[in-house]
Design an enzyme around this catalytic site. Structure first.
Site, mmCIF file in Angstrom:
data_model
loop_
_atom_site.group_PDB
_atom_site.id
_atom_site.type_symbol
_atom_site.label_atom_id
_atom_site.label_comp_id
_atom_site.label_asym_id
_atom_site.label_seq_id
_atom_site.Cartn_x
_atom_site.Cartn_y
_atom_site.Cartn_z
ATOM 1 N N ASP A 23 -16.458 80.521 88.047
ATOM 2 C CA ASP A 23 -15.935 81.114 86.812
ATOM 3 C C ASP A 23 -17.148 81.636 86.037
ATOM 4 O O ASP A 23 -17.836 80.876 85.366
ATOM 5 C CB ASP A 23 -15.193 80.047 85.993
ATOM 6 C CG ASP A 23 -14.692 80.604 84.667
ATOM 7 O OD1 ASP A 23 -14.292 81.777 84.619
ATOM 8 O OD2 ASP A 23 -14.703 79.842 83.670
ATOM 9 N N GLU A 53 -13.751 84.446 89.965
ATOM 10 C CA GLU A 53 -12.699 84.936 89.074
ATOM 11 C C GLU A 53 -13.087 86.316 88.542
ATOM 12 O O GLU A 53 -14.238 86.567 88.210
ATOM 13 C CB GLU A 53 -12.480 83.951 87.912
ATOM 14 C CG GLU A 53 -11.226 84.257 87.131
ATOM 15 C CD GLU A 53 -10.689 83.061 86.337
ATOM 16 O OE1 GLU A 53 -10.761 81.921 86.830
ATOM 17 O OE2 GLU A 53 -10.208 83.287 85.223
ATOM 18 N N ASP A 91 -14.451 75.020 82.082
ATOM 19 C CA ASP A 91 -15.248 75.867 82.998
ATOM 20 C C ASP A 91 -15.083 75.404 84.438
ATOM 21 O O ASP A 91 -14.843 76.208 85.346
ATOM 22 C CB ASP A 91 -16.738 75.773 82.653
ATOM 23 C CG ASP A 91 -17.102 76.637 81.467
ATOM 24 O OD1 ASP A 91 -16.249 77.427 81.031
ATOM 25 O OD2 ASP A 91 -18.235 76.504 80.979
#
Lengths: 181, 181
Positions: free
Chosen positions: A15, A75, A147
């Site tokens: 991420d 992502e 996160d």
């Protein structure tokens, strides 16, 4: 038992972010997923961009060297309302992908919508729902940080072949309201 | 003669872009600048982002291995009117900086304004003026392409210590209307 189920495939989910890049590692053995590790690489907000990019590269290189994943999933970040923030986020994401391709990992990309559909069952899930479902799917003793949860969720989405909960359904699990029952 | 003037410092200038990343190498010997090489790393617009980032990394790694620069200077990119373009440009720039810090090069950053001031004398110079002045400052036989010229201009800005044409003036050259006379 197929060859795929005998040899676990280790997936590194990412991420991306300039301040904090979340990472999450899972093993996929056949259709079973298991937790390996997760956390985040934080950069010094007072440092220059090249230094912060070096921190992201070094951090991810160390994680890759330690856990030796076979595949990576990143992502796809949102375009921020603030163009300057979008540029900074883009640079952090470019650096994270650079670390992955430097390690010769195949890199797949998933939108937040795909990730949420994969772990919660619909694309409008709140952050807390993602965290709770990641903890549940990976049988974690506690709730991961946002996160780390997003990174693990991205790895889970990749493990499911980006098919969302349709893949879970084939495993004989039922989903109701974003929960496996 | 000082040590600095005896040992040329090789500077790699970078104009980042996802489609085309311009590069330009110059040697600084004391106060004299000389051209080494320039060009651009192009990526396949039909390929996925990880593949395009790999192309940028591999291309810059090859350039660094071939020319062995001591320092790098990267242009600070504009925030585009299109947020998606800004994100893509940010990712390309993050990858380019990743290639530089991976090669352990010190990386300096300059805005387009600083670069134009350094080579033309004012920040509102047109692309063609930058190309013409780069050709003149480096005694090139022809006009470099826009990408290569921007990268070379960034390297020149770094060689001048980001001081613009003030640095040129100390070399006994006069500047009038953005031209050395």
């Amino acid at each position: 038992m197929t060859a795929a189920s005998r040899t676990p495939i280790r997936i590194l989910g990412i991420d991306p972010g300039l301040r904090s890049t979340g990472f999450g590692l899972i093993d996929k053995s056949g259709s079973a997923l298991s937790y390996v590790a997760s956390g985040c690489v934080k950069t010094d907000a007072g440092a220059g961009l090249p230094q912060r990019i070096a921190t992201i590269l070094d951090g991810l290189a160390e994680i890759i060297a330690t856990y030796r994943p076979h595949q990576a999933a990143v992502e796809i970040v949102f375009v921020n309302v603030n163009p300057q923030s979008t540029l900074l986020l883009g640079q952090a994401r470019g650096a994270a992908i650079a670390a992955l391709v430097t390690a010769r990992l195949p890199v797949a990309e998933y939108t937040a919508l795909q990730v949420k559909q994969a772990v919660v069952g619909h694309g409008k899930a709140a952050k807390e729902q993602v965290q709770a479902m990641v903890a549940r799917l990976l049988k974690l003793p506690g709730t991961p940080t946002a996160d780390a949860a997003d990174a693990l969720a991205c790895a889970i989405a990749h493990a499911h072949g980006g098919q969302g909960l349709g893949a879970l359904a084939t495993l004989g699990k039922r989903v109701r309201g974003g929960r496996i029952v």
